[in-house]
Design a protein around this motif. Structure first.
Motif, PDB file in Angstrom:
ATOM      1  N   VAL A 272       0.863  -1.189   0.000  1.00 47.63           N
ATOM      2  CA  VAL A 272       0.000   0.000   0.000  1.00 47.63           C
ATOM      3  C   VAL A 272       0.900   1.240   0.000  1.00 47.63           C
ATOM      4  CG1 VAL A 272      -0.265  -0.098   2.545  1.00 47.63           C
ATOM      5  CG2 VAL A 272      -1.969   1.118   1.158  1.00 47.63           C
ATOM      6  N   VAL A 273       0.457   2.269  -0.723  1.00 47.46           N
ATOM      7  CA  VAL A 273       1.339   3.388  -1.074  1.00 47.46           C
ATOM      8  C   VAL A 273       0.628   4.723  -0.839  1.00 47.46           C
ATOM      9  CG1 VAL A 273       2.629   4.441  -2.978  1.00 47.46           C
ATOM     10  CG2 VAL A 273       2.332   1.952  -2.909  1.00 47.46           C
ATOM     11  N   GLU A 274       1.365   5.698  -0.284  1.00 44.08           N
ATOM     12  CA  GLU A 274       0.913   7.094  -0.318  1.00 44.08           C
ATOM     13  C   GLU A 274       1.945   7.873  -1.141  1.00 44.08           C
ATOM     14  OE1 GLU A 274      -1.866   8.901   1.425  1.00 44.08           O
ATOM     15  OE2 GLU A 274      -2.630   6.846   1.284  1.00 44.08           O
ATOM     16  N   ASN A 316      -2.621   6.037  -2.541  1.00 48.16           N
ATOM     17  CA  ASN A 316      -3.375   7.147  -1.938  1.00 48.16           C
ATOM     18  C   ASN A 316      -4.763   6.728  -1.479  1.00 48.16           C
ATOM     19  OD1 ASN A 316      -1.336   9.055  -1.933  1.00 48.16           O
ATOM     20  ND2 ASN A 316      -1.747   9.712  -4.035  1.00 48.16           N
ATOM     21  N   THR A 317      -4.772   5.737  -0.618  1.00 43.46           N
ATOM     22  CA  THR A 317      -6.054   5.303  -0.042  1.00 43.46           C
ATOM     23  C   THR A 317      -6.619   6.365   0.897  1.00 43.46           C
ATOM     24  OG1 THR A 317      -4.964   4.127   1.788  1.00 43.46           O
ATOM     25  CG2 THR A 317      -5.445   2.851  -0.220  1.00 43.46           C
ATOM     26  N   SER A 318      -5.809   7.340   1.277  1.00 47.12           N
ATOM     27  CA  SER A 318      -6.279   8.462   2.113  1.00 47.12           C
ATOM     28  C   SER A 318      -7.117   9.462   1.320  1.00 47.12           C
ATOM     29  CB  SER A 318      -5.075   9.212   2.669  1.00 47.12           C
ATOM     30  OG  SER A 318      -4.365   9.841   1.597  1.00 47.12           O
ATOM     31  N   GLY A 319      -6.954   9.406  -0.008  1.00 48.20           N
ATOM     32  CA  GLY A 319      -7.513  10.451  -0.867  1.00 48.20           C
ATOM     33  C   GLY A 319      -6.405  11.321  -1.464  1.00 48.20           C
ATOM     34  N   GLY A 320      -5.199  11.160  -0.910  1.00 47.06           N
ATOM     35  CA  GLY A 320      -4.047  11.886  -1.458  1.00 47.06           C
ATOM     36  C   GLY A 320      -4.133  13.392  -1.236  1.00 47.06           C
ATOM     37  N   LEU A 321      -3.133  14.077  -1.732  1.00 46.53           N
ATOM     38  CA  LEU A 321      -3.113  15.537  -1.608  1.00 46.53           C
ATOM     39  C   LEU A 321      -4.318  16.134  -2.330  1.00 46.53           C
ATOM     40  CD1 LEU A 321      -0.160  14.545  -1.143  1.00 46.53           C
ATOM     41  CD2 LEU A 321       0.593  16.743  -2.029  1.00 46.53           C
ATOM     42  N   LEU A 322      -4.703  15.491  -3.445  1.00 45.42           N
ATOM     43  CA  LEU A 322      -5.787  16.015  -4.272  1.00 45.42           C
ATOM     44  C   LEU A 322      -7.105  16.090  -3.508  1.00 45.42           C
ATOM     45  CD1 LEU A 322      -5.136  14.199  -7.695  1.00 45.42           C
ATOM     46  CD2 LEU A 322      -4.816  16.639  -7.201  1.00 45.42           C
ATOM     47  N   ALA A 334       1.163  13.253   7.363  1.00 48.74           N
ATOM     48  CA  ALA A 334      -0.168  12.666   7.187  1.00 48.74           C
ATOM     49  C   ALA A 334      -0.101  11.387   6.348  1.00 48.74           C
ATOM     50  CB  ALA A 334      -1.102  13.682   6.531  1.00 48.74           C
ATOM     51  N   GLN A 335       0.845  11.321   5.427  1.00 45.47           N
ATOM     52  CA  GLN A 335       1.020  10.088   4.635  1.00 45.47           C
ATOM     53  C   GLN A 335       1.341   8.913   5.564  1.00 45.47           C
ATOM     54  OE1 GLN A 335       4.175  11.365   1.944  1.00 45.47           O
ATOM     55  NE2 GLN A 335       2.702  11.582   0.270  1.00 45.47           N
ATOM     56  N   ILE A 336       2.208   9.166   6.555  1.00 51.49           N
ATOM     57  CA  ILE A 336       2.578   8.101   7.492  1.00 51.49           C
ATOM     58  C   ILE A 336       1.386   7.746   8.380  1.00 51.49           C
ATOM     59  CG2 ILE A 336       4.211   7.419   9.291  1.00 51.49           C
ATOM     60  CD1 ILE A 336       5.556   7.929   6.586  1.00 51.49           C
ATOM     61  N   TYR A 337       0.599   8.760   8.750  1.00 54.26           N
ATOM     62  CA  TYR A 337      -0.629   8.498   9.521  1.00 54.26           C
ATOM     63  C   TYR A 337      -1.498   7.478   8.799  1.00 54.26           C
ATOM     64  CZ  TYR A 337      -5.063   9.367  11.932  1.00 54.26           C
ATOM     65  OH  TYR A 337      -6.225   9.209  12.635  1.00 54.26           O
ATOM     66  N   GLN A 338      -1.687   7.689   7.500  1.00 52.34           N
ATOM     67  CA  GLN A 338      -2.538   6.777   6.723  1.00 52.34           C
ATOM     68  C   GLN A 338      -1.923   5.381   6.624  1.00 52.34           C
ATOM     69  OE1 GLN A 338      -5.532   6.998   5.653  1.00 52.34           O
ATOM     70  NE2 GLN A 338      -5.727   5.337   4.157  1.00 52.34           N
ATOM     71  N   LEU A 358       4.652   2.146   1.601  1.00 53.01           N
ATOM     72  CA  LEU A 358       5.640   3.135   1.141  1.00 53.01           C
ATOM     73  C   LEU A 358       5.006   4.514   1.032  1.00 53.01           C
ATOM     74  CD1 LEU A 358       8.260   2.778  -1.680  1.00 53.01           C
ATOM     75  CD2 LEU A 358       6.646   4.701  -1.735  1.00 53.01           C
ATOM     76  N   ALA A 359       5.728   5.523   1.581  1.00 53.70           N
ATOM     77  CA  ALA A 359       5.295   6.919   1.476  1.00 53.70           C
ATOM     78  C   ALA A 359       6.337   7.715   0.702  1.00 53.70           C
ATOM     79  CB  ALA A 359       5.126   7.530   2.856  1.00 53.70           C
ATOM     80  N   GLN A 360       5.875   8.509  -0.261  1.00 55.37           N
ATOM     81  CA  GLN A 360       6.797   9.370  -1.036  1.00 55.37           C
ATOM     82  C   GLN A 360       6.285  10.801  -0.992  1.00 55.37           C
ATOM     83  OE1 GLN A 360       6.057  10.696  -4.491  1.00 55.37           O
ATOM     84  NE2 GLN A 360       7.865  11.959  -4.177  1.00 55.37           N
ATOM     85  N   ASN A 361       7.160  11.709  -0.565  1.00 49.08           N
ATOM     86  CA  ASN A 361       6.811  13.119  -0.334  1.00 49.08           C
ATOM     87  C   ASN A 361       7.744  13.983  -1.189  1.00 49.08           C
ATOM     88  OD1 ASN A 361       6.946  15.157   2.752  1.00 49.08           O
ATOM     89  ND2 ASN A 361       5.659  15.402   0.959  1.00 49.08           N
TER      90      ASN A 361
END
Lengths: 377, 377
Positions: A272-274, A316-322, A334-338, A358-361
């Motif tokens: 799972v990825v942000e 981006n299961t969080s909804g992502g920045l968008l 917030a990516q790590i939170y998700q 994996l989180a990429q910022n």
């Protein structure tokens, strides 16, 4: 591999909070993270923030957190790397623990943007470009930069505006299930395709919004169920004219390569990825640069629904920045939170039994990128 | 004790450079430091900067350094802790090396202030106070804060405005011999005593100036003649009303205590000192908090000339913030430039054969303090 673990996570609602101060949002997220971690003794604080000085006249956020939460005379700092400020703050916390100086670190990110005019925020964001750049002098802005990439992407591949719209819709639909997301109104592909143009070919829904919000983490060398398997960071050119390939963002590629190498895993192992989708086009490039799909073929994966929470590579299961929103300094945190929520099994758009995340910022137009790989142990 | 060493130092002239960009100053100092270190491979860059975003619309300084100097895809960040941004950037570099992630780090600090109006700079500096503070709302500024401390100091001790003037004159005279200092005009005690009042009892010469300038260091785990024997940092109250004792700045005291403890030395062992004299009164408090003189007796040491370069405890042989200048983000790094020059034996106002040197860098009205102890090995 690091020997650093996540013990607590906290996050405010993302959105428009004219009546809340930046400090109020920041402390809210920190208190949640500390409580989630069982209120351990904290040895240092790192805060990611980008435009607190320029549009809110508030710096010294590290000291404010330590003082207000009664954490004692501990070292604190704010860290800035444009929109990657949150990811870099996390990395500084990890380095602080690996150095042996700290056992437990509070990492937070915050931004307060909605009180300011779009013009003022645009001006502040332009500080993330090089003032001496002739591209900046020529009037290139962030939407303009990623708009050029999108047009080039269409030219070099079989993709079209519809594929970006499908990607934006995916993140919109993920946000529907995330109670902390900024945008939770159902949207159709047609609305996205027909939305007001921001910069050709990117419409309103292809661009991340202005957002107020904060997120926080407690990390420690003490073991927990969530291991930070690797932390990597890379820099890249600040100008488009210095790119060897317009469809490559070297900082994303290099930070990903390093993170995989340090973790001893590959893109195929990630569950799972942000990703930093400041624009729909940015996510398209990133899913390729991070090796999830072949270069110039990300659009096919989007078309097939593979990056949906129900797909084989959920992004981006969080909804992502968008759609979750993009309070700049908070985004990387917030990516790590998700992802921690995913690994704990209680996330919005929970995927099935993930083990590696994996989180990429991203910061600037490729100036900075951080990648963190988390593991449920 | 750390296993980190200084390999190179660089510094621009401090002063008014309307025709030079912030990037130009920053790169100038970095190139000098890299050359002084023999142009080693650099693994990361940390830049201390405070108001680049708010008055110069330029962030992403870390990425700019890496790109312009061709350092490759290495991790970089800007670090902010108000006027302690430079000292904190150095500390992040040290932690990065101690973590095992980096062998060699470029640490820089920069500020560009003279193009802006005094009103704009004052507003930007106020971001180093807590916006929610009723002291800030009541109109307290940085000169006001240290003016209150000075009046209290006079009330509790036998000191008077003359002692602050003697301290300011000492730093002024040190700057006369420092070719990189902002102020190199001979000054008399009378001029200092009679100067325009800024905030009672602090006159013009009691207050550090606005300055353009940059400084840089190359540090490494590889041995050199200059060992960073300890690095310490502390936070403290952001408001005067939270102080137990108006004549104490806990962040200075705690950072000093920690630095001595880690280095295994005491104040009596230190041969040469750079202190954060944003105001003459700040140096007076700091020489006491760092244990060089008894509490409430620093003024006697100043009167006896003990803190002159010819005294037994030389303080601010560079001229200090008051006369070398105070380009905010650069200050903590410029302190190390001076101390390394002292330990190498080629400093302005060279003292006799120093072995141990101490730098103390303050942020806000006591929100942050870093102390670094250097040793000639």
């Amino acid at each position: 591999m690091t020997n650093v673990y996540v013990h607590g996570i906290g996050m405010t609602q993302f959105g428009t909070f004219i009546d809340r101060t930046m400090k109020d949002l920041l402390l809210d997220a920190c208190i949640q993270a500390l409580e989630d971690a069982g209120n351990p003794k904290v040895d240092a604080v790192f805060v990611g923030n980008f435009m607190g000085g320029s549009i809110y006249n508030q710096e010294i956020l590290g000291a404010i957190v330590a003082n207000e939460l009664g954490l004692g005379f501990i070292p604190t700092a704010k860290v800035e790397g444009a929109c990657a400020s949150g990811g870099i703050a996390l990395r500084q916390g990890i380095l602080g623990i690996l150095s042996g100086e700290y056992n437990t670190v509070l990492v937070a990110g915050v931004e307060k943007m909605k009180h300011a005019s779009t013009a003022d925020v645009t001006q502040a964001i332009n500080a993330a470009m090089d003032n001496d750049s002739n591209e900046k002098h020529a009037g290139l802005t962030f939407p303009g930069f990623f708009g050029v990439l999108a047009n080039r992407y269409f030219y070099e591949t079989g993709a079209s505006k519809k594929h970006l719209a499908m990607l934006a819709l995916k993140n919109r639909e993920h946000a529907l299930n995330n109670p902390l997301a900024q945008f939770r109104k159902p949207t159709t592909l047609e609305e996205i395709m027909d939305a007001r143009m921001i910069t050709n070919p990117l419409g309103l829904f292809d661009c991340s919004p202005m957002t107020d919000g904060a997120a926080a983490l407690v990390i420690s060398k003490e073991k927990s169920a969530i291991h930070i398997r690797s932390s990597a960071q890379a820099s890249g050119p600040t100008q488009m004219q210095d790119a060897d390939d317009l469809l490559s963002i070297p900082a994303i590629r290099e930070s990903g390569r390093l993170a995989y190498e340090k973790a001893g895993v590959g893109p195929e192992d990630i569950d799972v990825v942000e990703i930093h989708d400041c624009f729909s086009m940015t996510e398209m490039i990133a899913i390729e640069e991070l090796g999830f799909f072949n270069k110039r073929e990300g659009w096919k994966a989007v078309e097939e629904g593979r990056t949906k929470s129900t797909g084989d590579k959920p992004v981006n299961t969080s909804g992502g920045l968008l759609s979750r929103g993009h309070p700049i300094g908070a985004t990387g945190v917030a990516q790590i939170y998700q992802l921690v929520s995913q690994l704990r099994g209680n996330a919005a758009n929970q995927v099935d039994n993930p083990r590696l995340a994996l989180a990429q910022n991203l910061g600037g137009t490729g100036s900075y990128s951080t990648v963190h790989i988390l593991e449920r142990v």
